[in-house]
Design a protein around this motif. Structure first.
Motif, mmCIF file in Angstrom:
data_model
loop_
_atom_site.group_PDB
_atom_site.id
_atom_site.type_symbol
_atom_site.label_atom_id
_atom_site.label_comp_id
_atom_site.label_asym_id
_atom_site.label_seq_id
_atom_site.Cartn_x
_atom_site.Cartn_y
_atom_site.Cartn_z
ATOM 1 N N ASP A 98 -85.399 -54.450 69.009
ATOM 2 C CA ASP A 98 -84.177 -55.177 69.333
ATOM 3 C C ASP A 98 -83.801 -56.051 68.131
ATOM 4 O OD1 ASP A 98 -82.188 -56.881 70.294
ATOM 5 O OD2 ASP A 98 -83.061 -56.943 72.302
ATOM 6 N N PRO A 99 -82.585 -55.865 67.555
ATOM 7 C CA PRO A 99 -82.202 -56.631 66.368
ATOM 8 C C PRO A 99 -82.135 -58.136 66.617
ATOM 9 C CG PRO A 99 -80.318 -55.459 67.272
ATOM 10 C CD PRO A 99 -81.539 -54.939 67.981
ATOM 11 N N ARG A 100 -82.039 -58.545 67.874
ATOM 12 C CA ARG A 100 -82.006 -59.981 68.159
ATOM 13 C C ARG A 100 -83.307 -60.652 67.757
ATOM 14 N NH1 ARG A 100 -80.227 -59.753 74.354
ATOM 15 N NH2 ARG A 100 -81.772 -58.080 74.233
ATOM 16 N N ASN A 101 -84.384 -59.871 67.712
ATOM 17 C CA ASN A 101 -85.675 -60.437 67.316
ATOM 18 C C ASN A 101 -85.730 -60.771 65.835
ATOM 19 O OD1 ASN A 101 -86.504 -60.021 69.972
ATOM 20 N ND2 ASN A 101 -87.448 -58.042 69.523
ATOM 21 N N LYS A 102 -84.756 -60.252 65.082
ATOM 22 C CA LYS A 102 -84.731 -60.468 63.633
ATOM 23 C C LYS A 102 -83.568 -61.345 63.189
ATOM 24 C CE LYS A 102 -88.208 -57.763 62.426
ATOM 25 N NZ LYS A 102 -89.388 -58.258 61.664
ATOM 26 N N ARG A 103 -82.880 -61.965 64.140
ATOM 27 C CA ARG A 103 -81.680 -62.711 63.760
ATOM 28 C C ARG A 103 -81.979 -63.943 62.920
ATOM 29 N NH1 ARG A 103 -82.178 -63.451 69.372
ATOM 30 N NH2 ARG A 103 -82.549 -65.592 70.056
ATOM 31 N N ASN A 104 -83.231 -64.409 62.916
ATOM 32 C CA ASN A 104 -83.594 -65.554 62.086
ATOM 33 C C ASN A 104 -84.409 -65.147 60.859
ATOM 34 O OD1 ASN A 104 -82.412 -67.495 63.854
ATOM 35 N ND2 ASN A 104 -84.201 -67.347 65.211
ATOM 36 N N ASP A 105 -84.524 -63.851 60.636
ATOM 37 C CA ASP A 105 -85.270 -63.338 59.481
ATOM 38 C C ASP A 105 -84.355 -63.324 58.257
ATOM 39 O OD1 ASP A 105 -86.744 -62.018 57.590
ATOM 40 O OD2 ASP A 105 -87.257 -60.301 58.866
ATOM 41 N N PRO A 106 -84.656 -64.113 57.220
ATOM 42 C CA PRO A 106 -83.776 -64.161 56.036
ATOM 43 C C PRO A 106 -83.689 -62.834 55.302
ATOM 44 C CG PRO A 106 -85.850 -65.289 55.607
ATOM 45 C CD PRO A 106 -85.827 -64.988 57.072
ATOM 46 N N LYS A 107 -84.660 -61.937 55.517
ATOM 47 C CA LYS A 107 -84.627 -60.625 54.851
ATOM 48 C C LYS A 107 -83.803 -59.598 55.622
ATOM 49 C CE LYS A 107 -89.142 -61.185 52.625
ATOM 50 N NZ LYS A 107 -90.506 -60.596 52.448
ATOM 51 N N ALA A 108 -83.432 -59.923 56.848
ATOM 52 C CA ALA A 108 -82.632 -59.002 57.646
ATOM 53 C C ALA A 108 -81.220 -58.913 57.087
ATOM 54 C CB ALA A 108 -82.593 -59.467 59.096
ATOM 55 N N PRO A 109 -80.528 -57.784 57.282
ATOM 56 C CA PRO A 109 -79.138 -57.667 56.836
ATOM 57 C C PRO A 109 -78.271 -58.792 57.387
ATOM 58 C CG PRO A 109 -79.974 -55.520 57.510
ATOM 59 C CD PRO A 109 -81.012 -56.533 57.906
ATOM 60 N N TRP A 110 -77.217 -59.121 56.657
ATOM 61 C CA TRP A 110 -76.331 -60.227 57.026
ATOM 62 C C TRP A 110 -75.835 -60.085 58.452
ATOM 63 C CZ3 TRP A 110 -71.206 -59.872 58.505
ATOM 64 C CH2 TRP A 110 -70.518 -61.078 58.620
ATOM 65 N N ALA A 111 -75.434 -58.874 58.833
ATOM 66 C CA ALA A 111 -74.845 -58.673 60.157
ATOM 67 C C ALA A 111 -75.835 -58.948 61.280
ATOM 68 C CB ALA A 111 -74.313 -57.245 60.268
ATOM 69 N N VAL A 112 -77.112 -58.687 61.052
ATOM 70 C CA VAL A 112 -78.132 -58.912 62.078
ATOM 71 C C VAL A 112 -78.258 -60.399 62.380
ATOM 72 C CG1 VAL A 112 -80.600 -58.676 62.610
ATOM 73 C CG2 VAL A 112 -79.374 -56.814 61.490
ATOM 74 N N ARG A 113 -77.976 -61.236 61.397
ATOM 75 C CA ARG A 113 -78.143 -62.683 61.550
ATOM 76 C C ARG A 113 -76.889 -63.364 62.083
ATOM 77 N NH1 ARG A 113 -78.509 -64.300 56.537
ATOM 78 N NH2 ARG A 113 -78.678 -62.330 55.407
ATOM 79 N N GLN A 114 -75.877 -62.555 62.467
ATOM 80 C CA GLN A 114 -74.642 -63.114 63.002
ATOM 81 C C GLN A 114 -74.639 -63.083 64.525
ATOM 82 O OE1 GLN A 114 -72.710 -64.589 60.623
ATOM 83 N NE2 GLN A 114 -74.472 -63.887 59.421
ATOM 84 N N GLY A 115 -73.485 -63.347 65.104
ATOM 85 C CA GLY A 115 -73.344 -63.381 66.559
ATOM 86 C C GLY A 115 -73.477 -62.007 67.205
ATOM 87 N N GLN A 116 -73.426 -61.996 68.535
ATOM 88 C CA GLN A 116 -73.667 -60.771 69.290
ATOM 89 C C GLN A 116 -72.660 -59.675 68.960
ATOM 90 O OE1 GLN A 116 -76.231 -60.086 71.304
ATOM 91 N NE2 GLN A 116 -75.430 -58.008 71.575
ATOM 92 N N LEU A 117 -71.381 -60.019 68.820
ATOM 93 C CA LEU A 117 -70.351 -59.015 68.573
ATOM 94 C C LEU A 117 -70.591 -58.309 67.243
ATOM 95 C CD1 LEU A 117 -67.736 -57.661 69.460
ATOM 96 C CD2 LEU A 117 -66.472 -59.506 68.311
ATOM 97 N N VAL A 118 -70.802 -59.096 66.191
ATOM 98 C CA VAL A 118 -71.037 -58.516 64.857
ATOM 99 C C VAL A 118 -72.322 -57.703 64.858
ATOM 100 C CG1 VAL A 118 -71.479 -59.035 62.430
ATOM 101 C CG2 VAL A 118 -69.768 -60.351 63.692
ATOM 102 N N ARG A 119 -73.354 -58.242 65.488
ATOM 103 C CA ARG A 119 -74.647 -57.557 65.522
ATOM 104 C C ARG A 119 -74.549 -56.224 66.283
ATOM 105 N NH1 ARG A 119 -77.461 -61.716 66.587
ATOM 106 N NH2 ARG A 119 -77.377 -61.547 68.852
#
Length: 220
Positions: A101-122
């Motif tokens: 689940d990409p939500r588990n990586k939303r605070n990972d600085p190495k994750a793609p920019w979009a993964v670290r954004q809100g639900q719609l973008v993700r």
């Protein structure tokens, strides 16, 4: 040299794409001019040929079918299975085993920019590959339609018939024959890849299971 090693696949495919398009252009120009001579029309240069419906219709007709194949392949393999195929996920695996689940990586600085954004973008990014391929299919279909209509009008002019508009061409059986003759081959080739990868191998390819893997093994 590391650049060539790291990008050898895309470089080779780019060169092959350019070479085959070039071959298509020069062969198409010759075929187009041969037809023009038969009808007492002036021949065209290679540069002028690039703007003809004869060339553009054939080009986008093929691109359209390829993007349809890739879009269908990416989307269908996300939800459907073929046990034993190297092209399928394991039907017995849980979804978390296959794709975290990409939500588990939303605070990972190495994750793609979009993964670290809100639900719609993700969410959009989560399905962006299929969306992009489907969008390219739609664009290619539209360009194919326009170019096919242009080519049909050239043929109509040669036979003293009135020109047609896009909607008339869209309803034309010949246009859909152009589409279906390519679409069926793309689905067939994908089906064969899925099924043949159960029993056959190509050592070293990521599209193949290990040579010694049993037929029942799914995935890489």
């Amino acid at each position: 040299m590391s650049f060539l090693r790291d990008n050898g696949l895309s470089i080779t495919l780019t060169v092959l794409t350019a070479a085959t398009i070039a071959g298509m252009i020069f062969a198409g120009t010759q075929a187009f001019n041969e037809e023009a001579v038969i009808h007492g029309e002036p021949t065209v240069s290679v540069a002028s040929y690039l703007a003809t419906g004869h060339f553009l219709s054939a080009l986008f007709e093929n691109w359209e079918s390829e993007f349809l194949q890739m879009a269908a392949y990416v989307c269908l393999t996300a939800f459907l299975y073929q046990r034993g195929s190297a092209e399928s996920k394991d039907p017995d695996a849980t979804s978390t085993d296959v794709d975290e689940d990409p939500r588990n990586k939303r605070n990972d600085p190495k994750a793609p920019w979009a993964v670290r954004q809100g639900q719609l973008v993700r969410t959009f990014y989560s399905y962006s590959l299929g969306i992009a391929l489907a969008g390219l299919f739609v664009l290619s279909f539209v360009f194919h339609l326009r170019a096919s209509a242009a080519a049909a009008n050239v043929d109509a002019m040669r036979h003293g018939e009135p020109p047609i508009d896009l909607w008339t061409r869209l309803a034309d059986a010949e246009f859909w024959f152009e589409c279906f003759q390519n679409w069926q081959s793309e689905f067939l080739s994908t089906l064969l890849l899925v099924l043949l990868s159960i029993f056959l191998r190509f050592r070293g390819s990521p599209e193949s299971k290990p040579v010694a893997a049993p037929y029942s093994a799914t995935g890489k």
